[in-house]
Design a protein around this motif. Structure first.
Motif, PDB file in Angstrom:
ATOM      1  N   ASP A  77       0.991  -1.375   0.064  1.00 50.83           N
ATOM      2  CA  ASP A  77      -0.037  -0.081   0.090  1.00 50.83           C
ATOM      3  C   ASP A  77       1.029   1.415   0.028  1.00 50.83           C
ATOM      4  O   ASP A  77       1.677   1.508   0.894  1.00 50.83           O
ATOM      5  N   ASP A  79       0.412   4.304   0.885  1.00 51.31           N
ATOM      6  CA  ASP A  79       0.331   4.808   2.159  1.00 51.31           C
ATOM      7  C   ASP A  79       1.266   4.243   3.318  1.00 51.31           C
ATOM      8  O   ASP A  79       1.460   4.967   4.080  1.00 51.31           O
ATOM      9  N   ASP A  80       1.571   3.270   3.254  1.00 47.18           N
ATOM     10  CA  ASP A  80       2.585   2.399   4.173  1.00 47.18           C
ATOM     11  C   ASP A  80       3.767   2.473   3.817  1.00 47.18           C
ATOM     12  O   ASP A  80       4.694   2.158   4.747  1.00 47.18           O
ATOM     13  N   GLU A  83       6.110   4.327   6.590  1.00 45.77           N
ATOM     14  CA  GLU A  83       6.074   3.619   7.869  1.00 45.77           C
ATOM     15  C   GLU A  83       7.060   2.383   7.877  1.00 45.77           C
ATOM     16  O   GLU A  83       7.611   2.291   8.606  1.00 45.77           O
ATOM     17  N   MET A  84       6.966   1.723   6.626  1.00 49.19           N
ATOM     18  CA  MET A  84       7.476   0.703   6.708  1.00 49.19           C
ATOM     19  C   MET A  84       9.109   0.986   6.281  1.00 49.19           C
ATOM     20  O   MET A  84       9.903  -0.346   6.999  1.00 49.19           O
ATOM     21  N   ASN A  95       7.890   7.560  -0.516  1.00 49.39           N
ATOM     22  CA  ASN A  95       6.572   8.025  -0.212  1.00 49.39           C
ATOM     23  C   ASN A  95       6.462   9.430  -0.747  1.00 49.39           C
ATOM     24  O   ASN A  95       5.299   9.956  -0.952  1.00 49.39           O
TER      25      ASN A  95
END
Length: 151
Positions: A77, A79-80, A83-84, A95
């Motif tokens: 995703d 959107d992740d 964070e990942m 991102n």
């Protein structure tokens, strides 16, 4: 309908060269109707050209440490991504790139290939070459998530 494939990675860093290898394969023998960009380690340099195309779909392919076995492929995703993945071999975290393109692209799909060895002057490992071949073969008839499992 325009579909764009953005291949990301550094071919001088072993398995991180998965994206550029895919771009080379597509240049030699195109699959489907994809407009292919080899973003290398600075994919942000392709933002203007991609925006001008206003593609219905943008597929970003990159070697991505997802904690899986080498050569495993997953849909991530967008959107992740922030964070990942705290560390990137690229000039700008992906991102930011995705955020820049979202308003001009119908759908953004991020496809990660789990690398084995990422280091300067290492050769690409056979499992990653095989994974790139799998992605390449699916491009011609790509629908939805290309048949890949989400992370």
């Amino acid at each position: 309908m325009t579909d764009v494939l953005l291949c990301v990675g550094n071919s001088m860093m072993g398995d991180d060269g998965a994206g550029p290898l895919l771009a080379e394969m597509c240049a030699a023998r195109p699959q489907g109707q994809w407009r292919v960009f080899d973003g290398g380690s600075a994919p942000e340099n392709e933002v203007v050209a991609i925006r001008e195309l206003r593609p219905q779909r943008l597929l970003i392919v990159d070697a991505t440490d997802m904690g899986l076995n080498p050569g495993e492929i997953r849909i991530v995703d967008p959107d992740d991504i922030a964070e990942m993945f705290m560390m990137t071999t690229h000039n700008m975290p992906l991102n930011y790139l995705v955020d820049q393109l979202k308003e001009d692209v119908g759908e953004v799909i991020f496809l990660g290939i789990q690398p084995d060895i990422v280091g300067f002057y290492y050769p690409m490992t056979p499992k990653i070459k095989e994974a790139v071949e799998v992605v390449y073969q699916r491009l011609a008839a790509w629908e939805g998530d290309g048949g890949f499992t989400p992370l």
